[in-house]
Design an enzyme around this catalytic site. Sequence first.
Site, PDB file in Angstrom:
ATOM      1  N   MET A 102       0.845  -1.197   0.000  1.00  0.00           N
ATOM      2  CA  MET A 102       0.000   0.000   0.000  1.00  0.00           C
ATOM      3  C   MET A 102       0.877   1.242   0.000  1.00  0.00           C
ATOM      4  O   MET A 102       1.701   1.417   0.904  1.00  0.00           O
ATOM      5  CB  MET A 102      -0.898   0.018   1.243  1.00  0.00           C
ATOM      6  N   ILE A 159       2.027  -5.120   8.126  1.00  0.00           N
ATOM      7  CA  ILE A 159       3.458  -4.815   8.230  1.00  0.00           C
ATOM      8  C   ILE A 159       3.688  -3.322   8.027  1.00  0.00           C
ATOM      9  O   ILE A 159       3.244  -2.750   7.027  1.00  0.00           O
ATOM     10  CB  ILE A 159       4.268  -5.604   7.186  1.00  0.00           C
ATOM     11  N   GLY A 189       1.524   4.199   4.533  1.00  0.00           N
ATOM     12  CA  GLY A 189       2.367   3.358   3.683  1.00  0.00           C
ATOM     13  C   GLY A 189       2.790   2.074   4.358  1.00  0.00           C
ATOM     14  O   GLY A 189       3.431   2.091   5.398  1.00  0.00           O
ATOM     15  N   SER A 190       2.455   0.922   3.781  1.00  0.00           N
ATOM     16  CA  SER A 190       2.694  -0.339   4.477  1.00  0.00           C
ATOM     17  C   SER A 190       2.369  -1.530   3.574  1.00  0.00           C
ATOM     18  O   SER A 190       2.264  -1.394   2.368  1.00  0.00           O
ATOM     19  CB  SER A 190       1.847  -0.371   5.748  1.00  0.00           C
ATOM     20  N   ARG A 191       2.158  -2.701   4.218  1.00  0.00           N
ATOM     21  CA  ARG A 191       1.935  -3.926   3.457  1.00  0.00           C
ATOM     22  C   ARG A 191       1.083  -4.916   4.246  1.00  0.00           C
ATOM     23  O   ARG A 191       1.101  -4.926   5.465  1.00  0.00           O
ATOM     24  CB  ARG A 191       3.293  -4.555   3.138  1.00  0.00           C
TER      25      ARG A 191
END
Length: 233
Positions: A102, A159, A189-191
Site C-alpha cells: 500500500m 506490516i 504506507g505499508s503492506r
Amino acid sequence: MSLADTISKTLTPIHREGYPFIAIAAVSTLILGYFFDPLFWIGLILTAWVCYFFRDPARVTPVKDGLIVSPADGTVCLIGPAVPPKELDMGEEQMMRVCIFMNVFNCHVNRAPMKGRVTRVAYKAGKFLNAELDKASEHNERNGIIIENDETRIGVVQIAGLVARRIVCFVKEGETISAGDRFGLIRFGSRLDVYMPLGTKPAVALGQTMIAGESILADLKATDASDPVTRVS
C-alpha cells in the site's frame, strides 16, 4: 433527491482514526497561514491529503464458500511459498503467501479476507524498512492475526513500512468476523501479507491492483460455473 443526500452519496466517509490527524493538520494550517499566506495554501493541500488518506469507502464483498478476498487496497508485490511469522504459531511449514503493498495514496483500512473466528492476535516490534522488500516480512514491525472457520485457517499480517509508524488492529482473540469486515488500519504506507494453505492457487498476478474486501485472492474450492459469485455490501 435532496442536496444532503447528494452530498452524502458523493463524499467518501472518513475513518474515525483519521479525525485527530485531520484536526492537527487543519489547526496547523490556520496558524501558519496567519503568519504567512502561502503556507495556508500548502497546509490546505496537506489537510485535504490527510482526509483522502483516511477515507473509508463502502465495499461490496463477494460471497461464496472458499473465497479469500484482498485485505488491502494496493498492488500485489510478492507471491509464493513462505513460512509464517513465528509469533503466529502456525508451524514451520511453508504456506502460500500473497503480499499487497500500500502506498501513501491507497485507502489504508484493512478488511478480513474470509469469515471466521479470530484465534490469535500477535504484535511484534521491529524496523521500518521499505515494505516492498521481501525481508520486511521478517524484520519490520508487524501485527498478525489468525482467522479460522470449519474449512480452513489463514494468517493475515499487517506490516509497517518506510513511512508507517502505527499499526492499528480493531479485533481481539475470540471475536467472529465476516469477509470484508474492517479489522485494522496502518498509517502512511505499508503492506499486508496473507498466508493460505500450501497448494492454494492464487487468482492474482504480480503488479495487479487490489481493492480491499472486493478483489479475490484465491478460491480454496474448485470453481464451478454453475455456482456464481454474489456480492454483499
